[in-house]
Design a protein around this motif. Structure first.
Motif, PDB file in Angstrom:
ATOM      1  N   ALA A 212       0.857  -1.188   0.000  1.00 48.10           N
ATOM      2  CA  ALA A 212       0.000   0.000   0.000  1.00 48.10           C
ATOM      3  C   ALA A 212       0.891   1.236   0.000  1.00 48.10           C
ATOM      4  O   ALA A 212       0.756   2.122   0.853  1.00 48.10           O
ATOM      5  N   ASP A 213       1.812   1.285  -0.971  1.00 46.50           N
ATOM      6  CA  ASP A 213       2.770   2.385  -1.030  1.00 46.50           C
ATOM      7  C   ASP A 213       2.095   3.737  -1.245  1.00 46.50           C
ATOM      8  O   ASP A 213       2.668   4.777  -0.922  1.00 46.50           O
ATOM      9  N   TRP A 214       0.888   3.719  -1.777  1.00 45.34           N
ATOM     10  CA  TRP A 214       0.168   4.966  -2.034  1.00 45.34           C
ATOM     11  C   TRP A 214      -0.093   5.737  -0.740  1.00 45.34           C
ATOM     12  O   TRP A 214      -0.212   6.967  -0.774  1.00 45.34           O
ATOM     13  N   ILE A 215      -0.156   5.051   0.388  1.00 46.48           N
ATOM     14  CA  ILE A 215      -0.387   5.740   1.652  1.00 46.48           C
ATOM     15  C   ILE A 215       0.790   6.667   1.979  1.00 46.48           C
ATOM     16  O   ILE A 215       0.605   7.742   2.553  1.00 46.48           O
ATOM     17  N   ASP A 216       1.984   6.245   1.602  1.00 41.81           N
ATOM     18  CA  ASP A 216       3.198   6.963   1.975  1.00 41.81           C
ATOM     19  C   ASP A 216       3.724   7.869   0.866  1.00 41.81           C
ATOM     20  O   ASP A 216       4.711   8.575   1.069  1.00 41.81           O
ATOM     21  N   ALA A 217       3.085   7.853  -0.287  1.00 46.50           N
ATOM     22  CA  ALA A 217       3.590   8.598  -1.441  1.00 46.50           C
ATOM     23  C   ALA A 217       3.242  10.079  -1.346  1.00 46.50           C
ATOM     24  O   ALA A 217       2.227  10.461  -0.747  1.00 46.50           O
TER      25      ALA A 217
END
Length: 228
Positions: A147-152
């Motif tokens: 869920a890299d989108w959370i940290d992008a």
């Protein structure tokens, strides 16, 4: 000549997720107020576009489209930029989390906001168990891998969905002292980044959401219409 996109919205409703995506993509669109106080979403004209009687509807060249997650996916696939491309290896998990937001987290939120639609009596009891379920789900998201989108730093379709949901948990659904975003530092950091984006500022201005709409929300004071 292609007609412009038209967003049928009410302030601080699920249409906010779509407005954020439209602004992130820099698309021209018209907004059409759905007067919830007059139950305009249940009118025959609106039901002809969305037979569920729910907000939002986005009119696209192919006709009216409903379901927030489906609209976000269509916008991304049509205009690019909010989801990995279909042939990108990251696509599978991006779609997974978009569907999780639409099919798991948002429906649980609706049980908190509208318990009378889900039980015959003891609405507050349902709210109590729903708060526990939501806390568990947010914990899963806090710890989620893939869920890299959370940290992008950049925008995503999933982020356009999550930001408003975090806002609503803090404001709606009876007693709100159960919800403190600080319990989930990763989600708090996401909210703080997301609300600094120009798209979020434009959406907040359009719907009267205040200066920190996701990390420290206040009840909206919209220029037109009502959130309820």
């Amino acid at each position: 000549m292609t007609r412009p996109l038209r967003l049928h919205y009410a302030p601080d409703n699920a249409s906010l997720c779509v407005r954020l995506a439209l602004e992130e993509l820099g698309l021209a669109y018209d907004s059409v107020l759905v007067d919830r106080r007059a139950k305009a979403q249940k009118s025959s004209a609106y039901l002809a576009m969305n037979p569920n009687g729910l907000i939002p509807v986005l009119e696209i060249p192919q006709g009216p489209m409903f379901e927030t997650g489906a609209i976000l996916l269509w916008l991304s696939d049509t205009y690019g930029g909010l989801m990995p491309a279909p042939d990108d290896p990251a696509r599978a998990h991006a779609v997974q989390w978009l569907f999780w937001l639409a099919n798991t987290l948002h429906p649980t939120a609706r049980m908190l906001f509208y318990p009378d639609q889900y039980c015959d009596g003891d609405a507050e009891g349902l709210r109590r168990t729903t708060r526990q379920r939501l806390s568990h789900q947010l914990g899963l998201l806090e710890q989620a891998s893939h869920a890299d989108w959370i940290d992008a730093d950049g925008a995503s379709a999933q982020g356009c969905y999550l930001g408003p949901l975090l806002r609503w948990f803090a404001l709606y659904g009876g007693a709100t002292d159960w919800f403190a975003l600080q319990r989930w530092p990763r989600l708090l950091a996401f909210a703080e980044r997301a609300e600094l984006q120009s798209a979020a500022r434009k959406a907040a201005s359009a719907e009267g959401l205040g200066p920190k709409p996701f990390s420290a929300p206040i009840h909206c004071h919209p220029p037109e219409g009502s959130a309820v």
